[in-house]
Design a protein around this motif. Structure first.
Motif, PDB file in Angstrom:
ATOM      1  N   ALA A 406     -16.981   9.707  -7.626  1.00  0.00           N
ATOM      2  CA  ALA A 406     -17.114   8.419  -8.315  1.00  0.00           C
ATOM      3  C   ALA A 406     -18.500   7.829  -8.095  1.00  0.00           C
ATOM      4  N   ARG A 407     -18.995   7.161  -9.090  1.00  0.00           N
ATOM      5  CA  ARG A 407     -20.259   6.426  -9.025  1.00  0.00           C
ATOM      6  C   ARG A 407     -20.044   5.080  -9.692  1.00  0.00           C
ATOM      7  N   PRO A 408     -20.659   4.010  -9.216  1.00  0.00           N
ATOM      8  CA  PRO A 408     -21.572   3.926  -8.064  1.00  0.00           C
ATOM      9  C   PRO A 408     -20.833   3.986  -6.720  1.00  0.00           C
ATOM     10  N   ALA A 409     -21.605   3.818  -5.633  1.00  0.00           N
ATOM     11  CA  ALA A 409     -21.054   3.957  -4.288  1.00  0.00           C
ATOM     12  C   ALA A 409     -19.972   2.915  -4.012  1.00  0.00           C
ATOM     13  N   ALA A 410     -20.136   1.703  -4.546  1.00  0.00           N
ATOM     14  CA  ALA A 410     -19.146   0.649  -4.310  1.00  0.00           C
ATOM     15  C   ALA A 410     -17.796   1.034  -4.891  1.00  0.00           C
ATOM     16  N   GLN A 411     -17.809   1.625  -6.079  1.00  0.00           N
ATOM     17  CA  GLN A 411     -16.556   2.066  -6.688  1.00  0.00           C
ATOM     18  C   GLN A 411     -15.933   3.208  -5.874  1.00  0.00           C
ATOM     19  N   ARG A 412     -16.759   4.101  -5.361  1.00  0.00           N
ATOM     20  CA  ARG A 412     -16.263   5.192  -4.533  1.00  0.00           C
ATOM     21  C   ARG A 412     -15.577   4.653  -3.283  1.00  0.00           C
ATOM     22  N   ASP A 413     -16.183   3.651  -2.654  1.00  0.00           N
ATOM     23  CA  ASP A 413     -15.574   3.053  -1.459  1.00  0.00           C
ATOM     24  C   ASP A 413     -14.228   2.416  -1.794  1.00  0.00           C
ATOM     25  N   ARG A 414     -14.166   1.720  -2.901  1.00  0.00           N
ATOM     26  CA  ARG A 414     -12.899   1.073  -3.282  1.00  0.00           C
ATOM     27  C   ARG A 414     -11.801   2.107  -3.502  1.00  0.00           C
ATOM     28  N   MET A 415     -12.138   3.193  -4.175  1.00  0.00           N
ATOM     29  CA  MET A 415     -11.131   4.227  -4.434  1.00  0.00           C
ATOM     30  C   MET A 415     -10.664   4.877  -3.138  1.00  0.00           C
ATOM     31  N   ILE A 416     -11.591   5.175  -2.244  1.00  0.00           N
ATOM     32  CA  ILE A 416     -11.229   5.828  -0.976  1.00  0.00           C
ATOM     33  C   ILE A 416     -10.316   4.926  -0.152  1.00  0.00           C
ATOM     34  N   VAL A 417     -10.654   3.649  -0.051  1.00  0.00           N
ATOM     35  CA  VAL A 417      -9.843   2.725   0.743  1.00  0.00           C
ATOM     36  C   VAL A 417      -8.477   2.512   0.097  1.00  0.00           C
ATOM     37  N   ALA A 418      -8.427   2.389  -1.219  1.00  0.00           N
ATOM     38  CA  ALA A 418      -7.152   2.159  -1.903  1.00  0.00           C
ATOM     39  C   ALA A 418      -6.204   3.348  -1.732  1.00  0.00           C
ATOM     40  N   VAL A 419      -6.716   4.560  -1.846  1.00  0.00           N
ATOM     41  CA  VAL A 419      -5.861   5.744  -1.665  1.00  0.00           C
ATOM     42  C   VAL A 419      -5.404   5.852  -0.214  1.00  0.00           C
ATOM     43  N   ALA A 420      -6.277   5.497   0.739  1.00  0.00           N
ATOM     44  CA  ALA A 420      -5.881   5.496   2.152  1.00  0.00           C
ATOM     45  C   ALA A 420      -4.734   4.522   2.390  1.00  0.00           C
ATOM     46  N   VAL A 421      -4.802   3.354   1.756  1.00  0.00           N
ATOM     47  CA  VAL A 421      -3.713   2.376   1.869  1.00  0.00           C
ATOM     48  C   VAL A 421      -2.416   2.962   1.324  1.00  0.00           C
ATOM     49  N   THR A 422      -2.499   3.650   0.196  1.00  0.00           N
ATOM     50  CA  THR A 422      -1.308   4.262  -0.396  1.00  0.00           C
ATOM     51  C   THR A 422      -0.669   5.256   0.563  1.00  0.00           C
ATOM     52  N   ALA A 423      -1.487   6.115   1.170  1.00  0.00           N
ATOM     53  CA  ALA A 423      -0.961   7.104   2.121  1.00  0.00           C
ATOM     54  C   ALA A 423      -0.345   6.426   3.336  1.00  0.00           C
ATOM     55  N   PHE A 424      -0.994   5.396   3.830  1.00  0.00           N
ATOM     56  CA  PHE A 424      -0.504   4.683   5.012  1.00  0.00           C
ATOM     57  C   PHE A 424       0.823   3.993   4.699  1.00  0.00           C
ATOM     58  N   TRP A 425       0.911   3.353   3.543  1.00  0.00           N
ATOM     59  CA  TRP A 425       2.142   2.659   3.139  1.00  0.00           C
ATOM     60  C   TRP A 425       3.287   3.658   2.949  1.00  0.00           C
ATOM     61  N   LEU A 426       3.010   4.767   2.291  1.00  0.00           N
ATOM     62  CA  LEU A 426       4.053   5.777   2.081  1.00  0.00           C
ATOM     63  C   LEU A 426       4.582   6.306   3.409  1.00  0.00           C
ATOM     64  N   THR A 427       3.699   6.559   4.348  1.00  0.00           N
ATOM     65  CA  THR A 427       4.120   7.077   5.659  1.00  0.00           C
ATOM     66  C   THR A 427       4.986   6.051   6.383  1.00  0.00           C
ATOM     67  N   ASN A 428       4.628   4.787   6.280  1.00  0.00           N
ATOM     68  CA  ASN A 428       5.403   3.734   6.928  1.00  0.00           C
ATOM     69  C   ASN A 428       6.794   3.616   6.311  1.00  0.00           C
ATOM     70  N   VAL A 429       6.867   3.620   4.987  1.00  0.00           N
ATOM     71  CA  VAL A 429       8.133   3.362   4.302  1.00  0.00           C
ATOM     72  C   VAL A 429       9.045   4.587   4.305  1.00  0.00           C
ATOM     73  N   LEU A 430       8.477   5.789   4.186  1.00  0.00           N
ATOM     74  CA  LEU A 430       9.293   6.991   4.053  1.00  0.00           C
ATOM     75  C   LEU A 430       9.488   7.749   5.363  1.00  0.00           C
ATOM     76  N   LEU A 431       8.716   7.415   6.398  1.00  0.00           N
ATOM     77  CA  LEU A 431       8.877   8.095   7.687  1.00  0.00           C
ATOM     78  C   LEU A 431       9.268   7.132   8.798  1.00  0.00           C
ATOM     79  N   ARG A 432       8.413   6.156   9.084  1.00  0.00           N
ATOM     80  CA  ARG A 432       8.650   5.293  10.237  1.00  0.00           C
ATOM     81  C   ARG A 432       9.917   4.477  10.087  1.00  0.00           C
ATOM     82  N   GLU A 433      10.078   3.805   8.938  1.00  0.00           N
ATOM     83  CA  GLU A 433      11.238   2.929   8.773  1.00  0.00           C
ATOM     84  C   GLU A 433      12.563   3.683   8.850  1.00  0.00           C
ATOM     85  N   PRO A 434      12.747   4.793   8.096  1.00  0.00           N
ATOM     86  CA  PRO A 434      14.034   5.507   8.213  1.00  0.00           C
ATOM     87  C   PRO A 434      14.306   6.029   9.627  1.00  0.00           C
ATOM     88  N   ALA A 435      13.260   6.540  10.281  1.00  0.00           N
ATOM     89  CA  ALA A 435      13.460   7.064  11.634  1.00  0.00           C
ATOM     90  C   ALA A 435      13.844   5.943  12.595  1.00  0.00           C
TER      91      ALA A 435
END
Length: 547
Positions: A406-435
């Motif tokens: 992605a270009r420019p760099a600011a957009q790349r940072d936003r995409m990287i952080v947003a996808v990281a949030v998605t992965a973190f949220w999924l792990t919390n909801v589908l792994l930590r909470e049920p366990a």
């Protein structure tokens, strides 16, 4: 508005049928008692007032549950979820005054903060206090930048302080006022420190004595003493085994990852940039105007974070969730590295952090595999459906690789952080909470016992169980009135009116047998029920006479 709506969805999806576990069981009991018995000044358990909290949070749960006619995990969590969603929206709004890029990434870092996300999907008074603290800070900042509304924010601040006290007791005023005073002291508005601090102190005293007056009406002098002990003296003095003064600086690094560790690394360069050589004890007015807006905001956030960290380290009683009012500041400071320009140290942190977020889906996938192996070895009864989660995390990791283009760099940072949030949220909801829910589940055992009591009615006696601990975990899974009897000595068994159902742990059974080693062994019938109650094994005996 979009930030708040998205946050509300993230904080409520999948909650409807979940079982109440852990700390939040007591609040579910409070709300169910309010639905059954009607409104009260303090929440109630076993028909008696509970001294640790005013009933405001219970009232909010009661209001959200009224349309459904019952309290479930969704209705009980909804007030906290709304407060948490407003927290995200206010964080975005505050930092938008400086940079939309900063605002977006700061919101993402709040969602990447472990305790914030966990508490946002639970019943949490401290999460509500965090939103009140942030709202007070936003009002103070707007007052400095929008002179046309100079008087209204002060009124709203004191309204918020009253709401904070009604939810969290004295902490509901002390923490927001501490943050406000740090703001005005940092900007050299010392008169405003006293204009806010002294009336807030008077408000705290007035609210405190008003609450004691209401407590006296509710439960008499003995209840007043309980309120003072639970809400003030107990928290200040603590007891044996209390955490060290450095609890939040050490343990908080894990509980509030990723935000707090990064924020702690950012504090020093921000202070060095704000106060060259640290020769200036506070911000001088002539230097204030010369600061660029992002550095000014970062300095204010450092003051916010430090005053909460240091202030909460003074009382003996310490719990990770108490630090929630500092989350907006620590998340914004962690996000500051994505917009800081010209600072090599912050740029290095940015590069390392960006790479960590880039591989976060893979890290979460590794944690899923490790957790699955651990649970199979130590808790084989817990069933996890991790295949779907691993597929979703793999998709997130692929998206991270695509984000690198992605270009420019600011957009790349936003995409990287947003996808990281998605992965973190999924792990919390589908792994930590049920366990966690399966690990601490009491519902199957309690419902089995209650079916026995419905078929063959008799009182329930709890042996060696505290009224405010495991009994609450049992109570929350019982429909209608619940009035057990509590005993903690073998001699009390002879004083019971039989028949009864006796709930006792395997450990207490062994201890009772040891105490009576010199006496004839009591004749116990076979247990009519056996199961787990918060990871401990308990049995239920139907006793027609004293054993």
């Amino acid at each position: 508005m979009a930030v708040a709506v998205a946050g509300l969805l993230l904080f409520t999806v999948g909650l409807w049928d979940q079982e109440f576990t852990g700390f939040e069981t007591r609040f579910a009991v409070f709300a169910r008692e309010m639905l059954r018995l009607g409104l009260s000044i303090f929440p109630k358990t076993y028909g008696e007032p509970y001294p640790d909290y005013p009933a405001t949070s219970t009232l909010l749960i009661w209001l959200s549950s009224l349309p459904f006619g019952a309290v479930n995990r969704f209705t009980a969590t909804l007030p906290t979820a709304i407060a948490s969603a407003l927290n995200l929206a206010l964080t975005y709004r505050l930092l938008c005054y400086v940079s939309r890029q900063w605002a977006f990434i700061a919101v993402c870092f709040e969602l990447l903060t472990a305790t914030f996300l966990v508490e946002a999907r639970a019943i949490s008074l401290d999460q509500m206090l965090a939103t009140i603290t942030l709202a007070c800070f936003v009002l103070a900042y707007r007052r400095d930048h929008q002179a046309t509304t100079a008087q209204r924010p002060v009124l709203w601040i004191f309204i918020l302080l009253v709401v904070g006290f009604s939810i969290r007791g004295p902490m509901g005023i002390v923490i927001p006022v501490g943050v406000l005073c740090s703001y005005y002291a940092t900007t050299n508005q010392w008169r405003t420190v006293f204009k806010i601090g002294l009336p807030a102190l008077a408000l705290l005293i007035a609210c405190w004595f008003s609450m004691l007056f209401l407590a006296r009406m509710e439960g008499g002098e003995a209840f007043v003493a309980d309120v003072i002990r639970m809400q003030v003296t107990g928290r200040l003095s603590g007891g044996e085994g209390m955490p060290a003064r450095t609890y939040y600086l050490v343990n908080g690094l894990g509980a509030f990852a990723l935000s707090l560790p990064v924020a702690m690394m950012v504090i020093v360069p921000v202070l060095l940039a704000a106060f060259p050589g640290l020769r200036i004890p506070y911000l001088k007015k002539e230097n204030s105007a010369s600061w660029e807006p992002s550095l000014r905001m970062a300095t204010l956030l450092v003051a916010w974070l430090l005053v909460v960290l240091i202030g909460l380290s003074i009382p003996e009683a310490k719990k990770a969730r108490y630090l929630l009012p500092a989350v907006p500041a620590m998340a914004a400071l962690a996000a500051y590295v994505f917009i800081a320009q010209g600072n090599r140290y912050l740029s290095a942190i940015h590069q390392v952090l960006q790479k960590l977020l880039l591989i976060l889906p893979t890290v979460c996938g590794a944690l899923v595999l490790l957790a699955e192996g651990y649970l199979k070895q130590h808790h084989p009864q817990i069933a996890l459906h991790s295949s779907v989660l691993l597929i979703l995390l793999a998709a997130c990791q692929l998206q991270q690789l695509l984000a690198l283009r992605a270009r420019p760099a600011a957009q790349r940072d936003r995409m990287i952080v947003a996808v990281a949030v998605t992965a973190f949220w999924l792990t919390n909801v589908l792994l930590r909470e049920p366990a966690e829910i399966q690990l601490h589940s009491a519902r199957p055992f309690v419902q089995a016992v209650e079916r026995l009591r419905a078929e063959n009615p008799a009182p329930l006696v709890m042996y060696g169980i505290g009224r405010d601990s495991l009994a609450i975990a049992y109570h929350v899974n019982v429909d209608g009135e619940f009035q057990p009897q509590f005993i903690d000595r073998p001699a009390q068994l002879a004083e019971l009116s039989y028949p009864v159902y006796l709930l006792i742990s395997a450990r207490n059974m062994a201890a009772m047998a040891g105490e009576n080693a010199t006496q004839p062994k009591p004749r116990w019938p076979a247990p009519v029920g056996h199961g787990l109650l918060r990871e401990s094994e308990y049995s239920v005996y139907y006793l027609e006479h004293s054993p």
